[in-house]
Scaffold this active site. Structure first.
Site, PDB file in Angstrom:
ATOM      1  N   GLY A  90       0.739  -1.109   0.045  1.00  0.00           N
ATOM      2  CA  GLY A  90       0.122  -0.025  -0.105  1.00  0.00           C
ATOM      3  C   GLY A  90       0.781   1.391  -0.025  1.00  0.00           C
ATOM      4  O   GLY A  90       0.520   2.184   0.747  1.00  0.00           O
ATOM      5  N   TYR A  98     -14.807  -1.995   8.846  1.00  0.00           N
ATOM      6  CA  TYR A  98     -13.544  -1.754   9.093  1.00  0.00           C
ATOM      7  C   TYR A  98     -13.028  -1.984  10.444  1.00  0.00           C
ATOM      8  O   TYR A  98     -11.854  -2.745  10.565  1.00  0.00           O
ATOM      9  CB  TYR A  98     -13.564  -0.147   8.691  1.00  0.00           C
ATOM     10  CG  TYR A  98     -12.230   0.411   8.986  1.00  0.00           C
ATOM     11  CD1 TYR A  98     -10.925   0.014   8.147  1.00  0.00           C
ATOM     12  CD2 TYR A  98     -12.087   1.363  10.005  1.00  0.00           C
ATOM     13  CE1 TYR A  98      -9.850   0.716   8.450  1.00  0.00           C
ATOM     14  CE2 TYR A  98     -10.582   1.904  10.266  1.00  0.00           C
ATOM     15  CZ  TYR A  98      -9.550   1.489   9.481  1.00  0.00           C
ATOM     16  OH  TYR A  98      -8.380   2.284   9.651  1.00  0.00           O
ATOM     17  N   GLY A 113      -0.526   4.737  -1.197  1.00  0.00           N
ATOM     18  CA  GLY A 113      -1.626   5.528  -0.247  1.00  0.00           C
ATOM     19  C   GLY A 113      -1.064   6.619   0.660  1.00  0.00           C
ATOM     20  O   GLY A 113       0.242   6.940   0.656  1.00  0.00           O
ATOM     21  N   GLN A 114      -1.775   7.306   1.567  1.00  0.00           N
ATOM     22  CA  GLN A 114      -1.822   8.369   2.280  1.00  0.00           C
ATOM     23  C   GLN A 114      -0.593   8.309   3.093  1.00  0.00           C
ATOM     24  O   GLN A 114       0.351   9.052   3.287  1.00  0.00           O
ATOM     25  CB  GLN A 114      -3.067   8.917   3.143  1.00  0.00           C
ATOM     26  CG  GLN A 114      -2.538   9.913   3.652  1.00  0.00           C
ATOM     27  CD  GLN A 114      -3.351  10.301   5.093  1.00  0.00           C
ATOM     28  OE1 GLN A 114      -4.104   9.117   5.561  1.00  0.00           O
ATOM     29  NE2 GLN A 114      -3.686  11.500   5.685  1.00  0.00           N
ATOM     30  N   ILE A 122      -0.994  -2.012  -5.772  1.00  0.00           N
ATOM     31  CA  ILE A 122      -1.579  -2.362  -6.900  1.00  0.00           C
ATOM     32  C   ILE A 122      -1.718  -1.500  -7.843  1.00  0.00           C
ATOM     33  O   ILE A 122      -2.308  -1.752  -9.117  1.00  0.00           O
ATOM     34  CB  ILE A 122      -3.003  -2.991  -6.540  1.00  0.00           C
ATOM     35  CG1 ILE A 122      -3.977  -2.194  -5.588  1.00  0.00           C
ATOM     36  CG2 ILE A 122      -3.088  -4.569  -5.739  1.00  0.00           C
ATOM     37  CD1 ILE A 122      -5.630  -2.609  -5.587  1.00  0.00           C
ATOM     38  N   ILE A 167      -5.308  10.495  10.473  1.00  0.00           N
ATOM     39  CA  ILE A 167      -3.787  11.085   9.957  1.00  0.00           C
ATOM     40  C   ILE A 167      -3.916  12.142   9.248  1.00  0.00           C
ATOM     41  O   ILE A 167      -4.772  12.142   8.219  1.00  0.00           O
ATOM     42  CB  ILE A 167      -3.020   9.978   9.352  1.00  0.00           C
ATOM     43  CG1 ILE A 167      -3.104   8.703  10.243  1.00  0.00           C
ATOM     44  CG2 ILE A 167      -1.677  10.359   9.270  1.00  0.00           C
ATOM     45  CD1 ILE A 167      -2.212   8.787  11.494  1.00  0.00           C
ATOM     46  N   LYS A 171     -10.166  -4.807  11.500  1.00  0.00           N
ATOM     47  CA  LYS A 171      -8.943  -4.325  12.201  1.00  0.00           C
ATOM     48  C   LYS A 171      -8.772  -4.928  13.431  1.00  0.00           C
ATOM     49  O   LYS A 171      -7.558  -5.102  13.745  1.00  0.00           O
ATOM     50  CB  LYS A 171      -8.991  -2.781  12.432  1.00  0.00           C
ATOM     51  CG  LYS A 171      -8.733  -1.814  11.160  1.00  0.00           C
ATOM     52  CD  LYS A 171      -7.306  -1.918  10.798  1.00  0.00           C
ATOM     53  CE  LYS A 171      -6.881  -1.428   9.516  1.00  0.00           C
ATOM     54  NZ  LYS A 171      -5.486  -1.742   8.929  1.00  0.00           N
TER      55      LYS A 171
HETATM   56  N1  SER Z   1      -8.711   7.183   9.468  1.00  0.00           N
HETATM   57  C1  SER Z   1      -9.439   6.056   9.503  1.00  0.00           C
HETATM   58  C2  SER Z   1     -10.624   6.427   8.895  1.00  0.00           C
HETATM   59  O1  SER Z   1     -11.202   7.094   9.189  1.00  0.00           O
HETATM   60  C3  SER Z   1      -9.563   5.548  10.908  1.00  0.00           C
HETATM   61  O2  SER Z   1      -8.519   4.693  11.094  1.00  0.00           O
HETATM   62  O3  SER Z   1     -11.439   5.171   8.494  1.00  0.00           O
END
Ligand code: SER
Length: 338
Positions: free
Chosen positions: A21, A155, A24-25, A48, A185, A159
């Site tokens: 990944g 999600y 990504g950010q 990917i 983040i 996790k």
């Molecule tokens: N930044 C993530 C989200 O908002 C949380 O871990 O899905």
């Protein structure tokens, strides 16, 4: 940037790190930081997608890698002799509610494939968990390290399963798995995609471009957040920490600040006079945010591996606006110093 220091010289001469990944950010900035710290050739970026940014592509090795293909992972790992994996490939919370099946595939089956490869190739693995592992029955103020975890989102379910899977691989097979529960983040290099905390990035871009922002969360929604330089430091410090001290290795609460949309908007107004925020609530993301902590207790991370954030809301806001203002050509931008 997180530059090399004397202590990591012996380590960096041996390390071979693989990042999933990487486009990504978090991945884009982690890749550059690790290349600076351990040497460009020691850090293999994978995703990917191909990187759109040429300078990223030219900064070190890149491999196309789908974490849903176990043979692909082991092939890339054996070619590059990886000994450490930062496994960042994941689907975030809001997208996960739209596509729960894909969230499960990527976040659980993808992680399983990575852990299996790590077991076979004796790799250490960093896996970011999230504030998403908590839910409405968790104490949401000063959320403890060890507490009730009954997440309401796919999600969060994935996790939490990931935390348990990592702990299982550590206990059962001795794989050196480590992780943190990241809050939202905030960064300016690459935008996050499909998270609930994304507003805290979008608000800066819109403030610079249009001096106004329509927020999808209620003004009083309190959430933990972290500026990217602190997030990078958290990952590197945890992976370099003395393993004997890591009691809660999968995974540590870490936070740097906690604020509401209206508090962040007020802070931005100090630098962008006339900035206006309005609210158009998205019920899906609001319900997710309401089920997440207002602020986490990260004392286990502080005690066990010396976690200490450097950026609070004020320092982060200033950093974000300075970079974005310059990037959008506001040479005469009125940054009001206080
Ligand atoms: N930044 C993530 C989200 O908002 C949380 O871990 O899905």
């Amino acid at each position: 940037m997180y530059a090399p220091d004397a202590n990591c010289n012996w380590w960096s001469s041996m390390k071979r790190i693989l990042i999933t990944g990487a486009i990504g950010q978090i991945g884009t900035e982690l890749t550059m930081a690790l290349r600076q710290r351990y040497g460009a050739d020691h850090v293999i970026a994978t995703d990917i997608r191909m990187p759109a940014d040429r300078s990223f592509l030219e900064s070190g090795p890149f491999e196309f890698l789908d974490v849903l293909d176990p043979h692909h992972i082991t092939r890339v790992m054996s070619i590059h002799q990886a000994d450490t994996i930062y496994h960042l490939a994941a689907i975030l919370s809001a997208v996960g509610e739209n596509r729960p099946n894909q969230a499960w595939q990527v976040n659980v089956n993808g992680l399983y494939n990575v852990l299996e490869a790590a077991r076979q190739y004796h790799c250490a693995v960093f896996v970011p968990s999230s504030i998403g592992v908590f839910g409405n029955s968790t104490p949401l103020d000063r959320t403890p390290q060890v507490t009730i975890q009954r997440p309401e989102t796919m999600y969060g379910v994935t996790k939490l399963a990931g935390e348990l899977l990592c702990q299982y691989y550590f206990r059962r097979f001795g794989v050196d798995t480590r992780g943190v529960r990241f809050p939202g983040i905030i960064s300016y290099e690459t935008e996050p995609g499909g998270g609930t905390t994304d507003y805290a990035v979008e608000i800066f871009i819109e403030a610079i471009k249009h001096k106004k922002y329509t927020c999808y969360l209620r003004p009083d929604t309190s959430l933990d957040m972290m500026y990217m330089p602190d997030a990078i430091r958290a990952m590197v410090d945890l992976m370099e920490a003395d393993p004997d001290r890591l009691e809660h290795r999968n995974a540590y609460n870490v936070t740097a600040m906690s604020f509401t949309p209206s508090e962040l908007a007020r802070e931005i107004t100090q630098y962008v006079p006339g900035f206006a925020i309005e609210y158009q609530i998205d019920p899906v993301r609001q319900a997710i945010a309401d089920s997440w902590p207002n602020s986490m207790d990260d004392s286990a991370a502080r005690t066990e591996w010396g976690w200490r954030p450097e950026f609070d809301m004020r320092a982060m806001t200033r950093g974000m606006l300075e970079v974005l203002a310059k990037r959008h050509g506001h040479t005469d931008f009125r940054l009001v110093s206080r």
